[in-house]
Write a protein that holds these residues in place. Structure first.
Motif, PDB file in Angstrom:
ATOM      1  N   GLU A 184       0.816  -1.133   0.038  1.00  0.00           N
ATOM      2  CA  GLU A 184       0.030   0.086  -0.084  1.00  0.00           C
ATOM      3  C   GLU A 184       1.038   1.152   0.057  1.00  0.00           C
ATOM      4  N   THR A 185       2.265   1.135   0.040  1.00  0.00           N
ATOM      5  CA  THR A 185       2.996   2.374   0.045  1.00  0.00           C
ATOM      6  C   THR A 185       3.293   3.029  -1.271  1.00  0.00           C
ATOM      7  N   ARG A 186       2.914   4.180  -1.297  1.00  0.00           N
ATOM      8  CA  ARG A 186       2.994   4.889  -2.502  1.00  0.00           C
ATOM      9  C   ARG A 186       3.488   6.393  -2.316  1.00  0.00           C
ATOM     10  N   HIS A 187       4.018   7.037  -3.332  1.00  0.00           N
ATOM     11  CA  HIS A 187       4.315   8.301  -3.430  1.00  0.00           C
ATOM     12  C   HIS A 187       3.087   9.350  -2.973  1.00  0.00           C
ATOM     13  N   VAL A 188       3.108  10.108  -2.086  1.00  0.00           N
ATOM     14  CA  VAL A 188       2.258  10.880  -1.743  1.00  0.00           C
ATOM     15  C   VAL A 188       2.384  12.262  -2.539  1.00  0.00           C
ATOM     16  N   SER A 189       1.565  12.913  -3.208  1.00  0.00           N
ATOM     17  CA  SER A 189       1.898  14.142  -4.153  1.00  0.00           C
ATOM     18  C   SER A 189       1.447  15.231  -3.347  1.00  0.00           C
ATOM     19  N   GLN A 190       1.959  16.599  -3.676  1.00  0.00           N
ATOM     20  CA  GLN A 190       1.661  17.825  -3.009  1.00  0.00           C
ATOM     21  C   GLN A 190       1.775  17.893  -1.501  1.00  0.00           C
ATOM     22  N   GLN A 191       2.939  17.574  -1.152  1.00  0.00           N
ATOM     23  CA  GLN A 191       3.235  17.423   0.267  1.00  0.00           C
ATOM     24  C   GLN A 191       3.932  18.941   1.070  1.00  0.00           C
ATOM     25  N   GLN A 192       3.841  19.843  -0.059  1.00  0.00           N
ATOM     26  CA  GLN A 192       4.459  21.039   0.447  1.00  0.00           C
ATOM     27  C   GLN A 192       3.482  21.871   1.260  1.00  0.00           C
ATOM     28  N   CYS A 193       3.867  22.849   2.016  1.00  0.00           N
ATOM     29  CA  CYS A 193       2.967  23.500   2.716  1.00  0.00           C
ATOM     30  C   CYS A 193       1.947  24.208   1.989  1.00  0.00           C
ATOM     31  N   ILE A 194       2.456  24.782   0.767  1.00  0.00           N
ATOM     32  CA  ILE A 194       1.475  25.290  -0.134  1.00  0.00           C
ATOM     33  C   ILE A 194       1.162  24.474  -1.324  1.00  0.00           C
ATOM     34  N   PRO A 195       0.240  23.747  -1.491  1.00  0.00           N
ATOM     35  CA  PRO A 195      -0.028  22.690  -2.396  1.00  0.00           C
ATOM     36  C   PRO A 195       0.165  23.253  -3.928  1.00  0.00           C
ATOM     37  N   ASP A 196      -0.286  24.255  -4.273  1.00  0.00           N
ATOM     38  CA  ASP A 196      -0.304  24.837  -5.657  1.00  0.00           C
ATOM     39  C   ASP A 196       0.978  25.379  -5.871  1.00  0.00           C
ATOM     40  N   LYS A 197       1.569  24.677  -7.056  1.00  0.00           N
ATOM     41  CA  LYS A 197       2.939  25.230  -7.428  1.00  0.00           C
ATOM     42  C   LYS A 197       3.178  26.475  -7.961  1.00  0.00           C
ATOM     43  N   ARG A 198       1.810  27.045  -8.494  1.00  0.00           N
ATOM     44  CA  ARG A 198       1.970  28.415  -9.268  1.00  0.00           C
ATOM     45  C   ARG A 198       2.059  29.353  -8.038  1.00  0.00           C
ATOM     46  N   VAL A 199       1.162  29.179  -6.920  1.00  0.00           N
ATOM     47  CA  VAL A 199       1.300  29.963  -5.818  1.00  0.00           C
ATOM     48  C   VAL A 199       2.676  30.197  -4.999  1.00  0.00           C
ATOM     49  N   ARG A 200       3.129  29.059  -4.948  1.00  0.00           N
ATOM     50  CA  ARG A 200       4.614  28.872  -4.466  1.00  0.00           C
ATOM     51  C   ARG A 200       5.458  29.618  -5.260  1.00  0.00           C
ATOM     52  N   SER A 201       5.415  29.542  -6.389  1.00  0.00           N
ATOM     53  CA  SER A 201       6.459  30.192  -7.543  1.00  0.00           C
ATOM     54  C   SER A 201       6.240  32.075  -7.270  1.00  0.00           C
ATOM     55  N   VAL A 202       4.778  32.281  -7.174  1.00  0.00           N
ATOM     56  CA  VAL A 202       4.493  33.896  -7.150  1.00  0.00           C
ATOM     57  C   VAL A 202       5.246  34.142  -5.771  1.00  0.00           C
ATOM     58  N   LEU A 203       4.911  33.417  -4.776  1.00  0.00           N
ATOM     59  CA  LEU A 203       5.355  34.049  -3.307  1.00  0.00           C
ATOM     60  C   LEU A 203       6.675  34.009  -3.444  1.00  0.00           C
ATOM     61  N   ARG A 204       7.560  33.125  -4.072  1.00  0.00           N
ATOM     62  CA  ARG A 204       9.049  33.167  -3.852  1.00  0.00           C
ATOM     63  C   ARG A 204       9.287  34.542  -4.765  1.00  0.00           C
ATOM     64  N   HIS A 205       8.567  34.606  -6.037  1.00  0.00           N
ATOM     65  CA  HIS A 205       9.126  35.776  -6.542  1.00  0.00           C
ATOM     66  C   HIS A 205       8.894  37.139  -5.877  1.00  0.00           C
ATOM     67  N   PHE A 206       7.806  37.402  -5.230  1.00  0.00           N
ATOM     68  CA  PHE A 206       7.351  38.239  -4.240  1.00  0.00           C
ATOM     69  C   PHE A 206       8.382  38.594  -3.223  1.00  0.00           C
ATOM     70  N   ILE A 207       9.025  37.443  -2.457  1.00  0.00           N
ATOM     71  CA  ILE A 207      10.140  37.558  -1.498  1.00  0.00           C
ATOM     72  C   ILE A 207      11.391  37.800  -2.003  1.00  0.00           C
ATOM     73  N   ASP A 208      11.800  37.463  -3.356  1.00  0.00           N
ATOM     74  CA  ASP A 208      12.844  37.945  -3.891  1.00  0.00           C
ATOM     75  C   ASP A 208      12.856  39.500  -4.298  1.00  0.00           C
ATOM     76  N   LEU A 209      11.845  39.961  -4.623  1.00  0.00           N
ATOM     77  CA  LEU A 209      11.643  41.237  -4.992  1.00  0.00           C
ATOM     78  C   LEU A 209      11.653  42.139  -3.662  1.00  0.00           C
ATOM     79  N   GLN A 210      11.554  41.428  -2.706  1.00  0.00           N
ATOM     80  CA  GLN A 210      11.528  41.984  -0.965  1.00  0.00           C
ATOM     81  C   GLN A 210      10.661  43.348  -1.229  1.00  0.00           C
ATOM     82  N   GLY A 211       9.330  43.199  -1.685  1.00  0.00           N
ATOM     83  CA  GLY A 211       8.738  44.438  -1.903  1.00  0.00           C
ATOM     84  C   GLY A 211       8.238  44.781  -0.618  1.00  0.00           C
ATOM     85  N   CYS A 212       7.791  44.261   0.318  1.00  0.00           N
ATOM     86  CA  CYS A 212       7.350  44.585   1.682  1.00  0.00           C
ATOM     87  C   CYS A 212       8.705  45.211   2.435  1.00  0.00           C
TER      88      CYS A 212
END
Length: 802
Positions: A413-441
């Protein structure tokens, strides 16, 4: 006596005697006056002419009478071991045969037997000696002295190139790295293997390796300045050629035979009292001989006796610095000359066999556990070492813990579990990292510090194709962004905690890397009963700790946004762990099938015996295969192909405690991978360690949690400071330094403990690369045992000074 000593030298590996196939042999020269080997080689032919058995040897003595080489073959109990075929025509032998390789020093020496022209008789065979690399660019010498170019050298060079080409065409993918060599060419049959030892009693470890005030487990006498002229028989005397051993019988008659005793500065001839073995054939001339341990001597074969301190001297030398056998024996030979020894020191091949036989009896009961960490250290450091031998010596008996035998548990029954990240949506993770890199805040000026949701929307939408409303699916993140803007209006640098928090939440690692089960319990307590005590428990979750610590410094209560983030992380951790546990994780302590197997065969040694068998996971592709030598896409940029094998095995995997004491190792047949650490911990640790430090911990955590989530749920996987620089795509949650900056216990951990041990092991890499599997394993095990003893000594001295 000369014939028996000649046979014993061949058995000990000090002389060469090879069958080329058919009735032709290659033999090493023998000085019948000094009874020592010579660095010359001859051909020996065995021929049946009618009822007569004729031997033709090219050595100086063979031209006048039956030489020692012929007499050796005549003895019936040696001929079967040589697998000779005296009636096979010469056409069965190959024209070019590589019969010996000396790879223990540079340049390598290769010796060939070449037969060309005529009927293939003994007169048409010559010797070719080659010094240099396998490519053929070195120095060639032919025994025919025909000048340059020599037809024999040309034929041998052509044969060498053909062997290299054939090996390259049939090389396995693991070895397709330009590591072809001539070790895979035709090699002759070796004469008898190492004879059984006369000495058989356990031998104590060297006195300099004991703890202060510790008595050796076995009492042994120091070698006297001069052993007795006649070494007498004792009740422990035996003959090892018969199983079980035949021991001394006081009712039988005895005799004295000459033997050579090798000591630190000289070798002397003594008499050894022996009895004819009643269980062995009379023509074998095997004797019951004294163990000689009471005299501080190691009885190798009743002809060669070596003092314990001489053998321990080599152990001391090679565990302190790089000391190959050849260089060390040359140094001892110089000592013998300086002190006027009447007999020369033994050859390096003979000493190599004697030393390995000696350490096989040396006591191994010295505890390998750290006195501070105990038998099962909670904090472990794992690292692979390129301490490898040639793959041509790899035997099927090698059984690392990574194997899953048929009787192992099958995790269907052991299998890979997908979307284990804190934020499952890959697009949102990408935007958030980009926002952090820009250090807008962080870069906002006081005039624009008051950010509204529309301001965040504008800033994100200009830096990515995603619009701000995509964050609506994650209300905690939206609230946290708003909280950053409100806080900036008070203190312009107070948003630095966001740069510690948000990168870990937007990372590609599993949420369990940020909050494992132990951290989830602490998070739950901090939410239900927020106070000073529960706040300090959050050091296991640095990103959350940076949030709450910011408000604690200003005596502010936790805002709702921070509490929402904590609950969100807690929920994501619970959800991911529950999905992993669906595959089942019941573990049964099943005894390992090879529990009593010999270390020399299995290549696996840990201070704790195996208590489980590695389960198999048929639904996980490549579960027990070596790591793929390729980049893993958007994940960590480090991968295993950076470690080249160069035709060798995969090295060894070592486990170290934080005090540089090695808790064991196992040989890696091919390439290092996550399976090595996972299987070693699972099979030998009753409870998983709290901390596992490894240079690929970013990938090791998901690997272990996918296969055994219940067992590893409380374990923190972290990358040490030394290897962290290469992990450019990993979040701070994977680095031990992130946790050490908050937790004093982790700050005290010496993450370089493994590197200290590895630096010592690297001193024997060259010697091990030329050894067979059994010798390489024993050589490594002795080194690690002595290393641990010396480390325990230093810990004991430090404790006594406190």
């Amino acid at each position: 006596m000369g014939d028996e000593l000649f046979a014993l030298c061949i058995e000990a590996g000090g002389l060469g005697f090879y069958s080329l196939g058919g009735s032709l042999y290659v033999v090493q020269g023998w000085d019948e006056l000094r009874l020592t080997g010579k660095d010359t080689w001859y051909h020996l032919q065995e021929k049946h002419i009618g009822p007569d058995q004729v031997f033709i040897c090219q050595c100086p003595y063979g031209r006048q009478r039956a030489c020692v080489h012929a007499r050796f073959l005549i003895v019936s109990h040696y001929t079967p071991l040589l697998l000779a075929q005296p009636d096979t025509p010469f056409a069965a032998t190959k024209p070019v045969v590589l019969f010996q390789r000396e790879t223990h020093q540079e340049p390598h020496v290769s010796r060939f037997s070449v037969g060309m022209g005529g009927t293939g008789g003994i007169k048409h065979h010559v010797f070719i000696t080659y010094h240099g690399p396998d490519g053929g660019e070195g120095q060639w010498n032919c025994s025919c002295h025909a000048g340059d170019p020599c037809v024999h050298v040309t034929a041998t060079r052509t044969h060498l190139q053909a062997c290299l080409q054939m090996r390259a065409e049939h090389a396995s993918p693991e070895a397709a790295d330009g590591s072809a060599n001539i070790d895979s060419t035709v090699s002759p049959t070796r004469p008898p293997q190492l004879p059984p030892l006369v000495s058989h009693l356990p031998i104590a470890i060297p006195p300099w390796a004991l703890l202060p005030g510790e008595a050796p487990p076995h009492v042994t006498s120091l070698p006297p300045a001069c052993p007795p002229h006649t070494i007498p028989l004792m009740p422990s005397a035996s003959c090892g050629y018969h199983t079980p051993r035949k021991f001394y019988d006081p009712l039988m008659s005895s005799e004295s035979i000459p033997c050579t005793v090798y000591m630190l500065t000289c070798a002397q001839t003594h008499q050894l009292e022996v009895q004819a073995c009643p269980a062995c054939p009379l023509q074998a001339r095997h004797h019951v001989g004294p163990d000689a341990q009471d005299h501080g001597l190691f009885n190798f074969n009743n002809r060669i006796l070596v003092s314990h301190d001489l053998l321990d001297e080599y152990t001391s030398a090679y565990t302190l610095s790089e000391t190959p056998f050849t260089a060390w024996t040359q140094g001892v030979s110089h000592h013998y000359t300086t002190y006027g020894s009447s007999q020369p020191f033994m050859s390096d091949d003979t000493f190599r066999h004697v030393w390995f036989a000696f350490v096989s009896l040396q006591d191994d009961s010295c505890p390998g556990d750290c006195p501070l960490c105990g038998p099962s250290p909670a904090d472990t450091i794992w690292d692979g070492v390129t301490l490898a031998f040639n793959q041509k010596h790899l035997l099927p008996s090698l059984t690392p813990p990574t194997l899953s035998p048929p009787e192992s548990i099958s995790r269907t029954e052991t299998r890979h579990v997908s979307q284990q990240q804190c934020i499952p949506d890959k697009r949102v993770r990408s935007v958030l990292r980009h926002f952090i890199d820009l250090q807008g805040c962080m870069q906002a000026s006081p005039a624009t510090a008051h950010l509204s949701s529309s301001g965040v929307r504008m800033r994100v939408s200009t830096s990515s194709e995603l619009d701000y409303p995509d964050f609506i699916d994650f209300p905690p993140i939206t609230a946290l962004f708003m909280q950053v803007g409100l806080t900036l209006s008070h203190v312009c640098v107070s948003a630095s905690w966001a740069l510690k928090c948000l990168p870990q939440m937007s990372a590609e690692e599993s949420v369990l890397q940020v909050v494992n089960r132990r951290a989830q319990n602490d998070l739950l307590r901090s939410v239900t009963t927020p106070n000073e005590t529960t706040r300090t428990l959050l050091v296991l979750v640095p990103c959350v700790y940076s949030l709450v610590e910011h408000y604690a410094m200003h005596d502010d209560p936790y805002p709702l946004a921070v509490i929402a983030v904590i609950k969100w992380l807690l929920g994501r951790g619970h959800q991911t762990l529950a999905c992993l546990l669906e595959g089942g994780s019941s573990l049964s302590d099943v005894a390992w099938g090879n529990l009593d197997a010999d270390l020399q065969e299995t290549g696996c040694f840990y201070t704790q015996p195996p208590i489980r068998i590695r389960p198999s996971c048929p639904r996980l592709p490549h579960d027990t295969r070596p790591e793929p030598p390729e980049d893993r896409g958007g994940q960590c940029s480090k991968y295993y192909s950076t470690y080249k094998t160069q035709g060798l095995t995969g090295g060894i995997m070592c486990c170290w405690c934080t005090h540089s004491i090695c808790y064991g190792f196992h040989c890696i047949p091919h390439g290092e991978g996550r399976n090595d650490i996972f299987s070693a911990i699972l099979t030998c640790w009753p409870v998983a360690p709290k901390l596992v430090v490894y240079d690929f911990a970013c990938a090791l955590g998901p690997y272990c949690l996918t296969r055994e989530p219940e067992f590893f749920a409380d374990t923190l996987f972290a990358i040490d400071d030394f290897h962290a620089r290469g992990h450019t795509k990993c979040s701070p949650a994977s680095f031990l330094s992130t946790y050490a900056s908050l937790d004093p216990h982790l700050a005290k951990i010496n993450t370089s403990a493994a590197e200290c041990g590895n630096s010592g092991l690297h001193s024997i890499c060259k010697s091990v690369s030329y050894m067979s599997q059994s010798h390489a394993i024993v050589y490594t095990h002795v080194f690690i045992s002595i290393w641990n003893c010396l480390k325990r000594q230093r810990l004991a001295i430090s404790a006594s000074m406190e």
